[in-house]
Design a protein around this motif. Structure first.
Motif, PDB file in Angstrom:
ATOM      1  N   MET A  79     -39.702   1.663  -7.740  1.00  0.00           N
ATOM      2  CA  MET A  79     -40.606   2.802  -7.783  1.00  0.00           C
ATOM      3  C   MET A  79     -42.041   2.353  -7.574  1.00  0.00           C
ATOM      4  N   LEU A  80     -42.469   1.339  -8.360  1.00  0.00           N
ATOM      5  CA  LEU A  80     -43.817   0.834  -8.222  1.00  0.00           C
ATOM      6  C   LEU A  80     -44.008   0.217  -6.851  1.00  0.00           C
ATOM      7  N   ALA A  81     -43.033  -0.567  -6.420  1.00  0.00           N
ATOM      8  CA  ALA A  81     -43.115  -1.181  -5.104  1.00  0.00           C
ATOM      9  C   ALA A  81     -43.206  -0.103  -4.022  1.00  0.00           C
ATOM     10  N   ALA A  82     -42.562   1.020  -4.238  1.00  0.00           N
ATOM     11  CA  ALA A  82     -42.614   2.107  -3.267  1.00  0.00           C
ATOM     12  C   ALA A  82     -44.045   2.616  -3.103  1.00  0.00           C
ATOM     13  N   PHE A  83     -44.797   2.748  -4.202  1.00  0.00           N
ATOM     14  CA  PHE A  83     -46.191   3.195  -4.124  1.00  0.00           C
ATOM     15  C   PHE A  83     -46.998   2.210  -3.290  1.00  0.00           C
ATOM     16  N   LEU A  84     -46.888   0.929  -3.623  1.00  0.00           N
ATOM     17  CA  LEU A  84     -47.651  -0.083  -2.905  1.00  0.00           C
ATOM     18  C   LEU A  84     -47.223  -0.154  -1.444  1.00  0.00           C
ATOM     19  N   ASP A  85     -45.934  -0.038  -1.185  1.00  0.00           N
ATOM     20  CA  ASP A  85     -45.448  -0.037   0.198  1.00  0.00           C
ATOM     21  C   ASP A  85     -45.956   1.183   0.960  1.00  0.00           C
ATOM     22  N   ASP A  86     -45.999   2.327   0.283  1.00  0.00           N
ATOM     23  CA  ASP A  86     -46.433   3.570   0.930  1.00  0.00           C
ATOM     24  C   ASP A  86     -47.900   3.550   1.344  1.00  0.00           C
ATOM     25  N   ILE A  87     -48.728   2.833   0.616  1.00  0.00           N
ATOM     26  CA  ILE A  87     -50.164   2.842   0.939  1.00  0.00           C
ATOM     27  C   ILE A  87     -50.560   1.676   1.850  1.00  0.00           C
ATOM     28  N   ARG A  88     -49.621   0.812   2.167  1.00  0.00           N
ATOM     29  CA  ARG A  88     -49.926  -0.355   3.012  1.00  0.00           C
ATOM     30  C   ARG A  88     -49.612  -0.081   4.481  1.00  0.00           C
ATOM     31  N   ASP A  89     -50.422  -0.703   5.314  1.00  0.00           N
ATOM     32  CA  ASP A  89     -50.179  -0.743   6.751  1.00  0.00           C
ATOM     33  C   ASP A  89     -50.328  -2.206   7.136  1.00  0.00           C
ATOM     34  N   ARG A  90     -49.221  -2.852   7.360  1.00  0.00           N
ATOM     35  CA  ARG A  90     -49.167  -4.302   7.556  1.00  0.00           C
ATOM     36  C   ARG A  90     -49.733  -4.989   6.307  1.00  0.00           C
ATOM     37  N   ASP A  91     -50.794  -5.767   6.464  1.00  0.00           N
ATOM     38  CA  ASP A  91     -51.327  -6.541   5.343  1.00  0.00           C
ATOM     39  C   ASP A  91     -52.517  -5.886   4.649  1.00  0.00           C
ATOM     40  N   MET A  92     -52.750  -4.619   4.877  1.00  0.00           N
ATOM     41  CA  MET A  92     -53.907  -3.972   4.254  1.00  0.00           C
ATOM     42  C   MET A  92     -53.528  -2.627   3.649  1.00  0.00           C
ATOM     43  N   ILE A 111     -53.554   2.357 -10.492  1.00  0.00           N
ATOM     44  CA  ILE A 111     -52.385   3.245 -10.360  1.00  0.00           C
ATOM     45  C   ILE A 111     -51.103   2.461 -10.631  1.00  0.00           C
ATOM     46  N   ALA A 112     -51.005   1.248 -10.096  1.00  0.00           N
ATOM     47  CA  ALA A 112     -49.804   0.441 -10.296  1.00  0.00           C
ATOM     48  C   ALA A 112     -49.603   0.110 -11.769  1.00  0.00           C
ATOM     49  N   ARG A 113     -50.668  -0.257 -12.466  1.00  0.00           N
ATOM     50  CA  ARG A 113     -50.555  -0.577 -13.900  1.00  0.00           C
ATOM     51  C   ARG A 113     -50.162   0.664 -14.693  1.00  0.00           C
ATOM     52  N   ALA A 114     -50.762   1.798 -14.375  1.00  0.00           N
ATOM     53  CA  ALA A 114     -50.424   3.042 -15.069  1.00  0.00           C
ATOM     54  C   ALA A 114     -48.974   3.429 -14.794  1.00  0.00           C
ATOM     55  N   ALA A 115     -48.507   3.196 -13.577  1.00  0.00           N
ATOM     56  CA  ALA A 115     -47.106   3.502 -13.236  1.00  0.00           C
ATOM     57  C   ALA A 115     -46.161   2.587 -13.998  1.00  0.00           C
ATOM     58  N   GLU A 116     -46.536   1.322 -14.167  1.00  0.00           N
ATOM     59  CA  GLU A 116     -45.709   0.398 -14.945  1.00  0.00           C
ATOM     60  C   GLU A 116     -45.579   0.885 -16.386  1.00  0.00           C
ATOM     61  N   LEU A 117     -46.689   1.353 -16.944  1.00  0.00           N
ATOM     62  CA  LEU A 117     -46.678   1.801 -18.338  1.00  0.00           C
ATOM     63  C   LEU A 117     -45.921   3.108 -18.524  1.00  0.00           C
ATOM     64  N   SER A 118     -46.089   4.028 -17.592  1.00  0.00           N
ATOM     65  CA  SER A 118     -45.454   5.340 -17.737  1.00  0.00           C
ATOM     66  C   SER A 118     -44.043   5.357 -17.170  1.00  0.00           C
ATOM     67  N   GLY A 119     -43.751   4.413 -16.273  1.00  0.00           N
ATOM     68  CA  GLY A 119     -42.452   4.395 -15.631  1.00  0.00           C
ATOM     69  C   GLY A 119     -42.316   5.408 -14.510  1.00  0.00           C
ATOM     70  N   ASP A 120     -43.442   6.022 -14.121  1.00  0.00           N
ATOM     71  CA  ASP A 120     -43.382   7.085 -13.119  1.00  0.00           C
ATOM     72  C   ASP A 120     -44.698   7.132 -12.354  1.00  0.00           C
ATOM     73  N   GLU A 121     -44.610   6.971 -11.054  1.00  0.00           N
ATOM     74  CA  GLU A 121     -45.806   6.989 -10.212  1.00  0.00           C
ATOM     75  C   GLU A 121     -46.532   8.339 -10.274  1.00  0.00           C
ATOM     76  N   GLY A 122     -45.768   9.421 -10.253  1.00  0.00           N
ATOM     77  CA  GLY A 122     -46.384  10.749 -10.313  1.00  0.00           C
ATOM     78  C   GLY A 122     -47.185  10.950 -11.587  1.00  0.00           C
ATOM     79  N   LYS A 123     -46.608  10.527 -12.713  1.00  0.00           N
ATOM     80  CA  LYS A 123     -47.326  10.630 -13.985  1.00  0.00           C
ATOM     81  C   LYS A 123     -48.581   9.767 -13.980  1.00  0.00           C
ATOM     82  N   ALA A 124     -48.489   8.591 -13.355  1.00  0.00           N
ATOM     83  CA  ALA A 124     -49.642   7.695 -13.288  1.00  0.00           C
ATOM     84  C   ALA A 124     -50.781   8.334 -12.503  1.00  0.00           C
ATOM     85  N   ILE A 125     -50.457   8.993 -11.417  1.00  0.00           N
ATOM     86  CA  ILE A 125     -51.489   9.641 -10.603  1.00  0.00           C
ATOM     87  C   ILE A 125     -52.090  10.823 -11.361  1.00  0.00           C
TER      88      ILE A 125
END
Length: 116
Positions: A1-14, A62-76
């Motif tokens: 789930m967390l990896a999905a957030f980071l993957d979704d906002i990345r374009d190659r290495d940025m 956002i990633a840290r908040a998602a780790e704590l809440s267990g949910d990306e949507g809640k973190a946002i």
């Protein structure tokens, strides 16, 4: 789930500003204000170290908040709408005010089980 957030906002290495804006549901101009970078710079030179550093700060929060809440949507939702005790502002407002370190500190204390 967390990896999905980071993957979704990345374009190659940025981090892609437009993708991050879409995930946070904010206009690009708002994301530029949060990141303290010129909107035109963010669009024309998204790979610049300054843009990437500021977007990275927001992504870490956002990633840290998602780790704590267990949910990306809640973190946002937390980032955008939940005032942080002791600060009286949301994480988004604190980041915009240049206080991302205070938000990360808050997340550290929450991770240790300290809630105000």
């Amino acid at each position: 789930m967390l990896a999905a957030f980071l993957d979704d906002i990345r374009d190659r290495d940025m981090i892609a500003p437009r993708r991050m804006a879409e995930r946070l549901r904010v206009p690009m101009a708002r994301l530029a204000r949060l990141a303290h970078v010129n909107r035109n710079t963010m669009t024309a030179k998204p790979e610049s170290p300054a843009v990437q550093a500021k977007l990275g700060e927001i992504a870490r929060i956002i990633a840290r908040a998602a780790e704590l809440s267990g949910d990306e949507g809640k973190a946002i939702i937390w980032f955008r709408h939940q005032p942080i005790a002791g600060f009286g502002k949301t994480a988004e407002e604190l980041v915009e005010a240049g206080e991302a370190a205070a938000v990360l500190w808050t997340l550290d204390t929450m991770e240790q089980g300290v809630y105000a």
